[in-house]
Design a protein around this motif. Structure first.
Motif, short mmCIF file in Angstrom:
data_model
loop_
_atom_site.label_atom_id
_atom_site.label_comp_id
_atom_site.label_asym_id
_atom_site.label_seq_id
_atom_site.Cartn_x
_atom_site.Cartn_y
_atom_site.Cartn_z
N VAL A 13 -114.40 33.90 -22.00
CA VAL A 13 -113.77 34.92 -21.15
C VAL A 13 -112.42 34.43 -20.64
CG1 VAL A 13 -114.02 36.27 -19.03
CG2 VAL A 13 -116.01 35.87 -20.50
N PHE A 14 -112.36 33.15 -20.27
CA PHE A 14 -111.10 32.57 -19.81
C PHE A 14 -110.04 32.62 -20.91
CE2 PHE A 14 -108.49 28.67 -19.88
CZ PHE A 14 -107.72 28.89 -18.75
N PHE A 15 -110.42 32.21 -22.12
CA PHE A 15 -109.47 32.22 -23.22
C PHE A 15 -108.91 33.62 -23.50
CE2 PHE A 15 -111.36 28.21 -25.39
CZ PHE A 15 -110.50 27.40 -24.67
N LEU B 207 -105.45 34.83 -25.20
CA LEU B 207 -105.64 34.52 -26.62
C LEU B 207 -106.44 35.63 -27.29
CD1 LEU B 207 -106.58 30.73 -26.45
CD2 LEU B 207 -104.31 31.74 -26.73
N PRO B 208 -106.11 35.95 -28.53
CA PRO B 208 -106.92 36.91 -29.28
C PRO B 208 -108.36 36.40 -29.43
CG PRO B 208 -104.83 36.52 -30.38
CD PRO B 208 -104.93 35.50 -29.30
N LEU C 294 -111.56 28.35 -31.28
CA LEU C 294 -111.50 27.20 -30.38
C LEU C 294 -112.90 26.71 -30.01
CD1 LEU C 294 -108.57 28.26 -28.01
CD2 LEU C 294 -108.58 26.33 -29.60
N LEU C 295 -113.81 27.65 -29.78
CA LEU C 295 -115.19 27.26 -29.51
C LEU C 295 -115.80 26.55 -30.72
CD1 LEU C 295 -116.56 30.38 -27.59
CD2 LEU C 295 -115.48 28.33 -26.67
N MET C 296 -115.42 26.99 -31.92
CA MET C 296 -115.91 26.33 -33.13
C MET C 296 -115.34 24.92 -33.24
SD MET C 296 -115.58 27.48 -37.12
CE MET C 296 -113.82 27.09 -37.17
N VAL C 297 -114.07 24.75 -32.86
CA VAL C 297 -113.46 23.42 -32.88
C VAL C 297 -114.24 22.48 -31.98
CG1 VAL C 297 -111.43 22.10 -32.14
CG2 VAL C 297 -111.14 24.18 -33.49
N ILE C 298 -114.64 22.96 -30.81
CA ILE C 298 -115.42 22.14 -29.87
C ILE C 298 -116.72 21.68 -30.52
CG2 ILE C 298 -116.73 22.21 -27.72
CD1 ILE C 298 -114.54 24.01 -26.57
N LYS C 299 -117.42 22.60 -31.18
CA LYS C 299 -118.71 22.26 -31.80
C LYS C 299 -118.52 21.31 -32.99
CE LYS C 299 -121.24 24.69 -29.05
NZ LYS C 299 -122.14 24.00 -28.08
N VAL C 300 -117.51 21.56 -33.81
CA VAL C 300 -117.27 20.71 -34.97
C VAL C 300 -116.89 19.29 -34.54
CG1 VAL C 300 -115.74 20.32 -36.95
CG2 VAL C 300 -116.66 22.60 -36.52
N TRP C 301 -115.99 19.19 -33.56
CA TRP C 301 -115.60 17.87 -33.08
C TRP C 301 -116.78 17.15 -32.43
CZ3 TRP C 301 -112.60 14.17 -34.09
CH2 TRP C 301 -112.42 13.12 -33.17
N ASP C 302 -117.62 17.89 -31.74
CA ASP C 302 -118.82 17.31 -31.14
C ASP C 302 -119.72 16.72 -32.22
OD1 ASP C 302 -120.06 16.70 -28.73
OD2 ASP C 302 -121.46 18.37 -28.91
N GLN D 269 -98.43 27.99 -28.69
CA GLN D 269 -98.37 26.84 -27.79
C GLN D 269 -99.66 26.68 -27.00
OE1 GLN D 269 -96.08 29.18 -28.14
NE2 GLN D 269 -94.02 28.28 -28.28
N ARG D 270 -100.20 27.78 -26.53
CA ARG D 270 -101.44 27.70 -25.77
C ARG D 270 -102.62 27.28 -26.64
NH1 ARG D 270 -101.01 33.01 -21.70
NH2 ARG D 270 -99.13 32.28 -20.64
N THR D 271 -102.66 27.76 -27.86
CA THR D 271 -103.73 27.36 -28.77
C THR D 271 -103.69 25.87 -29.04
OG1 THR D 271 -103.73 29.55 -29.84
CG2 THR D 271 -104.75 27.73 -31.04
N THR D 272 -102.49 25.35 -29.30
CA THR D 272 -102.34 23.92 -29.54
C THR D 272 -102.79 23.11 -28.33
OG1 THR D 272 -100.45 24.32 -31.01
CG2 THR D 272 -100.69 22.09 -30.12
#
Length: 202
Positions: A24-26, A32-33, A40-48, A97-100
């Motif tokens: 919701v924040f994003f 962000l779209p 971004l949530l997927m990036v968190i899970k993959v990096w985890d 920029q925000r995504t990065t």
């Protein structure tokens, strides 16, 4: 028991707020779209999934006077608090920029999160061989995590009516709690970890 219960408080609070509010924040506050927010949530899970076995292996091969776990928690405590707070900031600039920024912050946060949570989870089996005490330690752990998660929801309900400043305030409060509770856990458990290491040598 109290010190061990504090060890999962910071990560429990972070996990609750990330699960309830990050998407919701994003989308609603950071602008962000939805597909980028979901990515971004997927990036968190993959990096985890990548850093869990890596940090677990490194922790297993760490040797210090306080054992292999507490140094990881101690070093990661402040980065956990800072990255948790920084994740809820809306930086200037456009979507790119925000995504990065959020990719970098998410990676830093999950690295610090794993560096605290994974070594902490292994501590109950290393502090004692008594199964009854281990059971009590894990009960203290999950009690601390649940109470911290609930407190995170309470904090969010009180400050998020302010919009973007509210998210940043929530991050600062939660980051402070996460860092302080982890440091207190390390301080309380250090004498027991040193004693247990001496027993292993004997």
């Amino acid at each position: 028991m109290i010190s061990y219960g504090l060890g999962d408080a910071g990560t429990g609070l972070a996990a609750t707020q990330l699960g309830f509010y990050l998407f919701v924040f994003f989308t609603c506050t950071a602008g962000l779209p939805a597909f980028i927010a979901g990515s971004l949530l997927m990036v968190i899970k993959v990096w985890d999934a990548i850093n869990d076995p890596l940090i677990g292996w490194l922790s297993d091969h760490t040797q210090t006077r306080w054992g292999p776990r507490l140094p990881w928690m101690l070093v990661a405590a402040v980065p956990l608090g800072l990255s948790l707070a920084a994740l809820w900031w809306v930086p200037p600039g456009g979507v790119a920029q925000r995504t990065t920024y959020y990719v970098v912050m998410a990676i830093l946060l999950m690295t610090a999160y794993t560096s605290v949570n994974l070594p902490f989870a292994a501590l109950s089996t290393e502090l004692t061989t008594d199964k009854r005490i281990r059971t009590r330690l894990n009960a203290a752990r999950f009690t601390g995590s649940i109470l911290a998660g609930l407190s995170g929801l309470v904090v969010a309900s009180l400050v998020l009516s302010q919009g973007a400043p509210g998210y940043l305030l929530m991050g600062r409060i939660s980051g402070s709690i996460a860092a302080i509770s982890t440091l207190l856990c390390c301080w309380g458990l250090a004498p027991f970890a040193k004693k247990r290491k001496a027993q292993w040598r004997e």
